[in-house]
Motif scaffolding. Structure first.
Motif, short mmCIF file in Angstrom:
data_model
loop_
_atom_site.label_atom_id
_atom_site.label_comp_id
_atom_site.label_asym_id
_atom_site.label_seq_id
_atom_site.Cartn_x
_atom_site.Cartn_y
_atom_site.Cartn_z
N ARG A 71 0.85 -1.20 0.00
CA ARG A 71 0.00 0.00 0.00
C ARG A 71 0.87 1.23 0.00
N LEU A 72 0.26 2.38 0.06
CA LEU A 72 0.96 3.66 0.13
C LEU A 72 1.29 3.97 1.58
N VAL A 73 2.55 4.27 1.84
CA VAL A 73 3.00 4.62 3.18
C VAL A 73 3.89 5.86 3.10
N GLN A 74 4.25 6.37 4.28
CA GLN A 74 5.12 7.54 4.37
C GLN A 74 6.56 7.12 4.69
N ILE A 75 7.47 8.03 4.45
CA ILE A 75 8.87 7.77 4.78
C ILE A 75 8.99 7.40 6.26
N GLY A 76 9.75 6.35 6.54
CA GLY A 76 9.98 5.91 7.90
C GLY A 76 8.95 4.93 8.43
N ASP A 77 7.89 4.72 7.68
CA ASP A 77 6.85 3.79 8.11
C ASP A 77 7.33 2.35 7.99
N SER A 78 6.54 1.47 8.59
CA SER A 78 6.77 0.04 8.50
C SER A 78 5.60 -0.61 7.77
N LEU A 79 5.89 -1.76 7.18
CA LEU A 79 4.87 -2.48 6.43
C LEU A 79 5.24 -3.96 6.44
N ARG A 80 4.25 -4.81 6.51
CA ARG A 80 4.50 -6.25 6.43
C ARG A 80 3.77 -6.83 5.23
N LEU A 81 4.53 -7.44 4.36
CA LEU A 81 3.97 -8.15 3.22
C LEU A 81 3.80 -9.62 3.56
#
Length: 124
Positions: free
Chosen positions: A10-20
């Motif tokens: 998805r769309l996130v901001q700089i420094g964010d975390s995401l789990r695929l």
């Protein structure tokens, strides 16, 4: 035959975390090494991370070491990619791949099955 379906992009901001996540289904998942690759616009597909069936061997691209973590749950036949401290350079379509043999190498030709990909966009 193994089918792979990625999710979580998805769309996130700089420094964010995401789990695929990558859900595997089909004839058998047992023994397969798994990998994550990505392809940014105008660039070739590149290796991100790989993991052996037993998880005793894990490999990362230099660009993601210390920020990304690959893991797997063989009982659930799911592979994960935890991504932290995201930057715009991480923007790409992320693909999950499965290899009947090997230990999660960075060589795309070693993988036998590929998912359709999930889009990750890091906004500045």
């Amino acid at each position: 035959q193994v089918q792979l379906v990625e999710s979580g992009g998805r769309l996130v901001q700089i420094g964010d975390s995401l789990r695929l996540s990558c859900a595997a289904s089909g004839r058998t998942f047992s023994g397969y090494a798994m990998g994550w690759f990505r392809q940014a616009p105008g660039k070739e597909r590149e290796f991100v991370a790989g993991i052996s069936w037993s998880t005793d061997r894990i490999n990362y691209a230099d660009s993601v070491k210390g920020r990304f973590t690959i893991s797997r749950d063989n009982a659930k036949t799911v592979v994960y990619l935890q991504m932290n401290s995201l930057t715009p350079e991480d923007t790409a379509i992320y693909y999950c791949a499965a290899a009947r043999m090997g230990s999660g190498s960075g060589f795309a030709g070693a993988y036998d099955y590929w998912g359709q990909g999930t889009q990750v966009t890091v906004s500045s």
